[in-house]
Enzyme design. Structure first.
Site, PDB file in Angstrom:
ATOM      1  N   GLU A   1      -3.064   6.414  12.869  1.00  0.00           N
ATOM      2  CA  GLU A   1      -2.692   7.585  12.060  1.00  0.00           C
ATOM      3  C   GLU A   1      -2.993   8.871  12.826  1.00  0.00           C
ATOM      4  O   GLU A   1      -2.216   9.831  12.794  1.00  0.00           O
ATOM      5  CB  GLU A   1      -3.434   7.561  10.719  1.00  0.00           C
ATOM      6  CG  GLU A   1      -2.951   8.664   9.773  1.00  0.00           C
ATOM      7  CD  GLU A   1      -3.406   8.471   8.338  1.00  0.00           C
ATOM      8  OE1 GLU A   1      -4.369   7.717   8.093  1.00  0.00           O
ATOM      9  OE2 GLU A   1      -2.791   9.106   7.450  1.00  0.00           O
TER      10      GLU A   1
ATOM     11  N   HIS B   1      -3.788   8.430   5.051  1.00  0.00           N
ATOM     12  CA  HIS B   1      -3.913   7.067   4.524  1.00  0.00           C
ATOM     13  C   HIS B   1      -5.366   6.635   4.739  1.00  0.00           C
ATOM     14  O   HIS B   1      -5.955   6.040   3.858  1.00  0.00           O
ATOM     15  CB  HIS B   1      -2.923   6.152   5.248  1.00  0.00           C
ATOM     16  CG  HIS B   1      -2.885   4.762   4.712  1.00  0.00           C
ATOM     17  ND1 HIS B   1      -2.636   4.490   3.387  1.00  0.00           N
ATOM     18  CD2 HIS B   1      -3.070   3.550   5.308  1.00  0.00           C
ATOM     19  CE1 HIS B   1      -2.670   3.181   3.192  1.00  0.00           C
ATOM     20  NE2 HIS B   1      -2.940   2.586   4.341  1.00  0.00           N
TER      21      HIS B   1
ATOM     22  N   PHE C   1       0.336  -2.651   4.880  1.00  0.00           N
ATOM     23  CA  PHE C   1       0.184  -3.913   5.583  1.00  0.00           C
ATOM     24  C   PHE C   1       1.565  -4.584   5.547  1.00  0.00           C
ATOM     25  O   PHE C   1       2.096  -4.840   4.469  1.00  0.00           O
ATOM     26  CB  PHE C   1      -0.824  -4.706   4.746  1.00  0.00           C
ATOM     27  CG  PHE C   1      -1.336  -5.965   5.328  1.00  0.00           C
ATOM     28  CD1 PHE C   1      -2.226  -5.922   6.373  1.00  0.00           C
ATOM     29  CD2 PHE C   1      -0.979  -7.183   4.791  1.00  0.00           C
ATOM     30  CE1 PHE C   1      -2.741  -7.094   6.881  1.00  0.00           C
ATOM     31  CE2 PHE C   1      -1.502  -8.349   5.297  1.00  0.00           C
ATOM     32  CZ  PHE C   1      -2.381  -8.308   6.352  1.00  0.00           C
TER      33      PHE C   1
ATOM     34  N   LYS D   1      -9.848   7.704   0.371  1.00  0.00           N
ATOM     35  CA  LYS D   1     -10.402   6.337   0.352  1.00  0.00           C
ATOM     36  C   LYS D   1     -11.887   6.313   0.736  1.00  0.00           C
ATOM     37  O   LYS D   1     -12.572   5.347   0.437  1.00  0.00           O
ATOM     38  CB  LYS D   1      -9.611   5.433   1.307  1.00  0.00           C
ATOM     39  CG  LYS D   1      -8.189   5.132   0.824  1.00  0.00           C
ATOM     40  CD  LYS D   1      -7.467   4.170   1.747  1.00  0.00           C
ATOM     41  CE  LYS D   1      -6.029   3.940   1.313  1.00  0.00           C
ATOM     42  NZ  LYS D   1      -5.136   5.085   1.589  1.00  0.00           N
TER      43      LYS D   1
ATOM     44  N   CYS E   1       0.819  -1.221   0.000  1.00  0.00           N
ATOM     45  CA  CYS E   1       0.000   0.000   0.000  1.00  0.00           C
ATOM     46  C   CYS E   1       0.855   1.274   0.000  1.00  0.00           C
ATOM     47  O   CYS E   1       0.318   2.368  -0.190  1.00  0.00           O
ATOM     48  CB  CYS E   1      -0.942   0.001   1.197  1.00  0.00           C
ATOM     49  SG  CYS E   1      -1.713  -1.583   1.490  1.00  0.00           S
TER      50      CYS E   1
END
Lengths: 300, 417
Positions: free
Chosen positions: B311, B300, B396, B332, B160
């Site tokens: 985060e 993110h 990840f 996202k 990612c």
């Protein structure tokens, strides 16, 4: 575009640690009666911070952790306190997948001779170990190295072959020069003796059938001044590194078959052989993707 | 002396559209690109939604190759909007590519045919380089061949964080003066049977199938996992002086990049955000900026409890009290997670909104998680001038990467730097 501007005589980059995980067949001359079995695996128990993490590790993770651990150990860098600002620069090979797992997945996903999503998502998926996902990810060897050796430094992870390893080595050298990392753990790993990687080479380089090597190699690079300040043994000096596009030739992705068989770790394997030979210098050349690449190494 | 790095071209293939105006309009309207998955039957999978892209006829079996090629062509066309043509200005050996790519596509349909043929390649598939698996470097090969470039492309696989690392590496190379122009970004699609099934098996995905539009809800208390998306983002990065010399329009400037490992867990982020903090700190130091110089953060923001809380913690740690004054948004929430393309597409999202003096929202943020108590630009876009912004990508497996970008009000001016 000369990606690494040549020789740096003021404070050269040196190798202070080396670690390899390769099959016996690669280490012995053919006449010794060794078999041609180039598959290889290991148990990195010595280097695992938590033994339970072994269940998350694929073969390439195990090979990478062991080779990296040996490299750090031979560089005298076993204290995690000293590894924080170490960078990890790694090239991984094509994604491995075990035949037995794939065959089971396939058998449980087939209906009337065709792939059935309904069957795949019921009978096949039920049998899949969720940890399988971890084994396939190309960033996992880097994760296991960072976790087991307590490394929070910078990184670069590339894929899948020796040209990418050269770019990775080049970046490691640049970040050492820039002062972004105090030391660089530079390596490559490939689990090639599995059906998926073998299938890839069967399509692209059939001559390699039966010659694919499982290999991992790591070296610790640092500036000579850094190595001397901690009384580290200097194994070799990087005398030159160049990645240069050819001006006239058409683009070509092909690389020598010999460069593929050992995967992205080939340069490190050849460097290991150089270190035990009675020779003062070693030059490695590579032509790929329309570029001419070489590195030259000297013993101190 | 360090060279400055200009962004002169942008190309994006996204669930909200494949042109910059369509993408920007969707972002600023707070529109979701998530819907029921239609590309393949999802069988009994628990997650049946995703952020799919729509493109014309496919040229490659692995759709992320098409996404990457289309985004590259769009970015080059965008870079050619002003001044001398990019491909005329730079010699082929001075052009390169730095690309984040996802997993090789493993085709289960091929596997079944392979098994039926006694595990030998069927006659009609001999010579097909993509039978069973499509190699991950294929997109880079096609792009390099399309433009006749002769250099080694760099192929990043830090999951990612791959696109952000690809852009970061290109930035470093141009800044060092070792490259003139690099196409940088990422392409990915995990919207295939094995990809989707793998994430379902990890129980990482939202199963809010009845409300696809509301399924990706970063920083919301009622989130239930992330939503898979797909797409590609490519940026043209050039040496600033060279870009000026060819008369290019300059969207902005990459000024900082940093990355770091968590060195913590195979599946979970570091609970105190150690790797994220180090990556952000390194990006700021590369940029020679202080935390108070940052006026926006593109998070993110995956819509998973562990990531969103980590985060938030990392931002608080780096920015201190100032963290509460910095608008933060998650692309996202509208696109889903584009995995190895995420960092590039999200950077482009921030740039195209920021150039209009806007920040796009985090949609579906109705019930804020008490542990996520910063300003996430909830549900509606905001007018705000952004000078320097930060873009985060956390993988990840514990690879964390951050970029710092400088934006300018470029309206009516093709070179405002």
């Amino acid at each position: 575009m000369d990606q690494e501007p040549g020789r740096h005589t003021r404070d050269p980059i040196v190798i202070t640690g080396f670690g390899l995980e390769v099959p016996e067949a690669l280490l012995r001359p053919a006449a010794s009666g060794a078999t041609d079995d180039y598959s290889h695996d290991c148990r990195p128990g010595e280097f695992l911070k938590q033994k339970k993490t072994l269940k998350f590790m694929s073969k390439q993770d195990r090979l990478a952790v062991n080779a990296a651990g040996h490299a750090l150990k031979s560089a005298g860098l076993t204290d995690p306190e000293r590894l924080g600002a170490t960078g990890v620069f790694l090239t991984v090979g094509y994604i491995p997948f075990d035949f037995a797992v794939a065959a089971e997945l396939c058998a449980d996903s087939t209906e009337a001779g065709r792939f059935s999503m309904a069957k795949f998502t019921t009978s096949a998926l039920e049998k899949i170990n969720p940890l399988l996902a971890f084994a396939c990810l190309p960033n996992m060897p880097a994760h296991h190295i960072a976790m087991n050796f307590g490394i929070n430094g910078e990184y670069m992870i590339t894929y899948p072959d020796l040209p990418q390893f050269y770019l990775t080595l080049n970046e490691a050298v640049a970040r050492l020069r820039d002062g972004c990392v105090s030391r660089a753990l530079v390596g490559a790993v490939a689990d090639q003796n599995n059906f998926l990687v073998a299938n890839h080479y069967r399509k692209t380089a059939p001559a390699l059938t039966g010659k694919l090597v499982d290999a991992a190699g790591f070296m610790v690079l640092e500036k000579e001044s850094s190595a001397r300040s901690r009384n580290a043994t200097i194994l070799a000096r990087l005398a030159d590194l160049s990645i240069h596009p050819r001006q006239t030739s058409p683009p070509s992705h092909a690389i020598d078959i010999a460069e593929i068989a050992t995967g992205p770790a080939r340069l490190i394997i050849e460097l290991a052989a150089f270190l035990i030979r009675d020779e003062p210098a070693f030059r490695h050349d590579l032509k790929a993707w329309g570029s001419e690449t070489f590195s030259r190494w000297e013993k101190p | 002396m360090n060279q400055r790095v200009a962004i002169t071209g942008l190309g994006a293939i996204t669930p909200l559209g494949n042109t910059l105006p369509a993408f920007r309009a969707g972002l600023l309207e707070g529109r979701s690109g998530i819907g029921p998955l239609t590309r393949f039957p999802v069988g009994a999978l628990e997650s049946r939604i995703g952020g799919q892209c729509t493109i014309g006829p496919r040229a490659h079996k692995d759709i992320k190759v098409d996404f990457g090629c289309l985004a590259a062509a769009s970015a080059i066309a965008d870079a050619d909007a002003c001044g001398q043509s990019l491909l005329d200005y730079y010699q082929a050996e001075h052009c390169s590519l730095s690309l984040g790519v996802g997993l090789e596509l493993f085709a289960m349909t091929d596997m079944v045919r392979y098994a039926a043929n006694d595990y030998r390649i069927p006659q009609d598939a001999i010579g097909d380089p993509c039978f069973l698996q499509s190699p991950g470097e294929l997109c880079a090969q096609v792009i390099m061949d399309t433009y006749g470039w002769r250099s080694l492309p760099t192929i990043h696989v830090s999951a990612c964080a791959a696109a952000t690392d690809a852009i970061g590496r290109a930035f470093l190379e141009i800044r060092r003066g070792r490259a003139g122009m690099i196409l940088a970004g990422g392409t990915d699609s995990m919207l295939n049977p094995l990809g989707l099934a793998g994430f379902c098996k990890l129980q990482a995905l939202s199963t809010n199938n009845d409300d696809p539009v509301g399924a990706s809800r970063p920083f919301d208390l009622h989130r239930d996992g992330f939503v898979l998306g797909e797409g590609a983002g490519i940026l043209v990065l050039e040496n600033l002086e060279a870009a000026r010399a060819r008369g290019a329009r300059i969207h902005g400037e990459i000024v900082g990049y940093g990355n770091a490992f968590d060195a913590y867990s195979v599946s979970d982020p570091h609970p105190e955000g150690l790797g994220a903090i180090l990556a952000i700190d390194r990006a700021l130091r590369t940029a020679n900026l202080a935390p108070e110089d940052i006026s926006y953060i593109n998070a993110h923001g995956t819509s998973t409890t562990k990531n969103d809380r980590m985060e938030t913690l990392a931002i608080k740690k780096v920015f201190g009290e100032q963290a509460r004054n910095i608008p933060i948004s998650s692309t996202k929430s509208m696109l889903g997670h584009l995995i190895s393309a995420a960092g590039a597409v999200e950077l482009i999202a921030a740039i195209i909104c920021g150039r209009e003096g806007m920040i796009h929202p985090t949609i579906n943020l109705r019930h804020p998680d008490p542990d996520c108590d910063l300003d996430y630009v909830a549900n509606h876009c905001r007018r705000q001038r952004v000078e320097y912004f930060l873009s985060n990508s956390f993988a990840f497996g514990g690879q964390n990467s951050a970029l710092v970008c400088r934006l300018h009000n470029l309206a009516g001016n093709n070179d405002a730097l």
